[in-house]
Write an enzyme that holds these catalytic residues in place. Sequence first.
Site, short mmCIF file in Angstrom:
data_model
loop_
_atom_site.label_atom_id
_atom_site.label_comp_id
_atom_site.label_asym_id
_atom_site.label_seq_id
_atom_site.Cartn_x
_atom_site.Cartn_y
_atom_site.Cartn_z
N GLY A 1 73.69 30.36 92.57
CA GLY A 1 72.91 30.09 92.19
C GLY A 1 72.70 28.42 92.27
O GLY A 1 72.51 27.69 90.98
N GLY B 1 70.33 26.70 94.29
CA GLY B 1 68.79 26.40 93.96
C GLY B 1 68.73 26.99 95.78
O GLY B 1 67.19 26.60 96.72
N LYS B 2 69.23 27.71 96.53
CA LYS B 2 68.35 27.98 98.11
C LYS B 2 67.44 28.74 98.37
O LYS B 2 66.44 28.16 98.39
CB LYS B 2 69.89 29.12 98.40
CG LYS B 2 71.64 28.68 99.07
CD LYS B 2 71.54 29.41 99.57
CE LYS B 2 72.27 30.80 99.16
NZ LYS B 2 72.67 30.73 97.54
N THR B 3 67.09 29.62 96.88
CA THR B 3 66.29 30.66 97.09
C THR B 3 64.70 29.00 96.89
O THR B 3 63.76 29.82 97.18
CB THR B 3 66.15 31.51 96.05
OG1 THR B 3 67.09 32.70 96.42
CG2 THR B 3 64.72 32.34 96.11
N LYS C 1 66.11 37.33 104.09
CA LYS C 1 67.23 37.30 102.91
C LYS C 1 68.05 38.31 103.71
O LYS C 1 67.55 39.38 103.20
CB LYS C 1 66.66 37.49 101.72
CG LYS C 1 68.26 37.59 101.43
CD LYS C 1 68.55 36.60 100.14
CE LYS C 1 69.64 36.25 99.50
NZ LYS C 1 70.60 34.95 98.95
N THR D 1 73.43 40.87 97.74
CA THR D 1 73.70 41.36 96.74
C THR D 1 73.18 41.23 95.37
O THR D 1 72.72 40.41 94.87
CB THR D 1 75.22 40.91 96.18
OG1 THR D 1 75.46 39.74 95.81
CG2 THR D 1 76.04 41.54 97.90
N ASP E 1 65.59 38.36 95.56
CA ASP E 1 65.41 36.97 96.03
C ASP E 1 64.71 37.71 97.17
O ASP E 1 63.47 36.86 97.77
CB ASP E 1 66.64 36.78 96.71
CG ASP E 1 67.43 35.18 95.61
OD1 ASP E 1 66.79 35.56 94.87
OD2 ASP E 1 68.12 34.17 96.65
N ALA F 1 73.89 34.34 101.77
CA ALA F 1 73.77 35.17 100.44
C ALA F 1 75.39 34.31 100.01
O ALA F 1 77.15 33.75 100.78
CB ALA F 1 74.28 36.50 100.88
N GLY F 2 75.11 33.63 99.28
CA GLY F 2 76.36 32.92 97.98
C GLY F 2 76.41 31.73 98.56
O GLY F 2 75.25 31.22 99.70
N1 LIG Z 1 64.52 22.32 90.64
C1 LIG Z 1 64.50 23.60 90.24
N2 LIG Z 1 63.08 23.45 89.46
C2 LIG Z 1 63.57 24.67 88.36
N3 LIG Z 1 64.43 25.65 88.57
C3 LIG Z 1 65.36 25.56 89.82
C4 LIG Z 1 65.34 24.40 91.05
N4 LIG Z 1 66.35 24.42 91.32
C5 LIG Z 1 67.25 26.30 91.27
N5 LIG Z 1 66.03 26.31 90.46
C6 LIG Z 1 66.21 27.97 89.06
O1 LIG Z 1 68.31 27.77 89.73
C7 LIG Z 1 68.45 29.54 89.48
C8 LIG Z 1 69.54 29.54 90.58
O2 LIG Z 1 68.17 28.65 91.42
P1 LIG Z 1 68.36 30.40 92.93
O3 LIG Z 1 67.97 31.23 92.87
O4 LIG Z 1 67.15 29.16 93.68
O5 LIG Z 1 69.45 30.08 93.57
P2 LIG Z 1 70.36 30.77 94.54
O6 LIG Z 1 71.06 29.72 95.22
O7 LIG Z 1 69.35 30.94 95.60
O8 LIG Z 1 70.73 31.42 94.04
P3 LIG Z 1 71.67 32.94 95.01
O9 LIG Z 1 72.50 32.58 95.71
O10 LIG Z 1 71.78 34.08 94.38
O11 LIG Z 1 70.72 33.36 95.56
C9 LIG Z 1 66.79 30.10 89.29
O12 LIG Z 1 66.09 30.20 87.94
C10 LIG Z 1 65.84 28.71 90.24
O13 LIG Z 1 64.68 29.33 89.57
MG LIG Z 2 68.81 33.10 96.37
#
Ligand SMILES: Nc1ncnc2c1ncn2[C@@H]1O[C@H](COP(=O)(O)OP(=O)(O)OP(=O)(O)O)[C@@H](O)[C@H]1O
Ligand SMILES: [Mg+2]
Length: 223
Positions: free
Chosen positions: A17, A19-21, A41, A45, A51, A117-118
């Site tokens: 969570g 911000g990777k995606t 990806k 999980t 994603d 992932a993670g």
């Molecule tokens: N710069 C940003 N601006 C707006 N929303 C953001 C930003 N960065 C992250 N988010 C939001 O924060 C949440 C978590 O980000 P994201 O899904 O990219 O994390 P992740 O690392 O991919 O999570 P996961 O481990 O579940 O794959 C999402 O709702 C995403 O849209």
């Molecule tokens: Mg992600």
Amino acid sequence: MPGSKSRRLVVLGTGTGVGKTHVARAVARALGQSGPVLALKPVETGAPHSDARELDALNPFPVKPHPLYALDPPISPHLAARQASQIVEIASIIQWISAQESLLGDAPESWTVIETAGGVLSPLSPAARNFELALALEPAEWLLVAPDALGVLNQLSLAMTALAKLGRKPDAVVLSSPPPGDASTGTNAAELSALGIVDPVACLKAGDQDVAELIRWLRRRGS
Ligand SMILES: Nc1ncnc2c1ncn2[C@@H]1O[C@H](COP(=O)(O)OP(=O)(O)OP(=O)(O)O)[C@@H](O)[C@H]1O
Ligand SMILES: [Mg+2]
């Protein structure tokens, strides 16, 4: 990478969570201005595996299956795989990625963006973490994403120390600001730098999709 001239960008995180995606999609869109880009990806999980779906929407062709390992419980990949009587195999992931890349052919300026992932040390199996997956994907640029939020000075200190000890540091660190942010948001990049922890290449504000600095950095690395 036989059969492909794709460069690889591995998107790692300091955790889930972070911000990777968000970053992977913004980078894939930006790189897609100059050439074909695959956004993948391999392991996800947590049904419904959104994603992979979000990344696949950017791909020049639908990738099937995507994710390669679609594990329903929202828990660590190694545990979700064990519950499904599966083992996440790095060799299978590499084969799957290479097969998609070969479909891109020899197109110049092609990229494969791979979201893990993670966190970087999250276990994929008893034998491998995302770190080992990233090593198996070499040659590749490693991008470590961290949140522009309270706790990131500690998280990045831990991650950079551990990765240095493991012998492979990320090539770049990017901060992203999941809304709503907190009192530290906006201060962290400068503090990380001043404290000698790491110099982030870019910091994406909430809602920000502008990864121009990161793209310039990637282009410099390739020249
Ligand atoms: N710069 C940003 N601006 C707006 N929303 C953001 C930003 N960065 C992250 N988010 C939001 O924060 C949440 C978590 O980000 P994201 O899904 O990219 O994390 P992740 O690392 O991919 O999570 P996961 O481990 O579940 O794959 C999402 O709702 C995403 O849209
Ligand atoms: Mg992600």
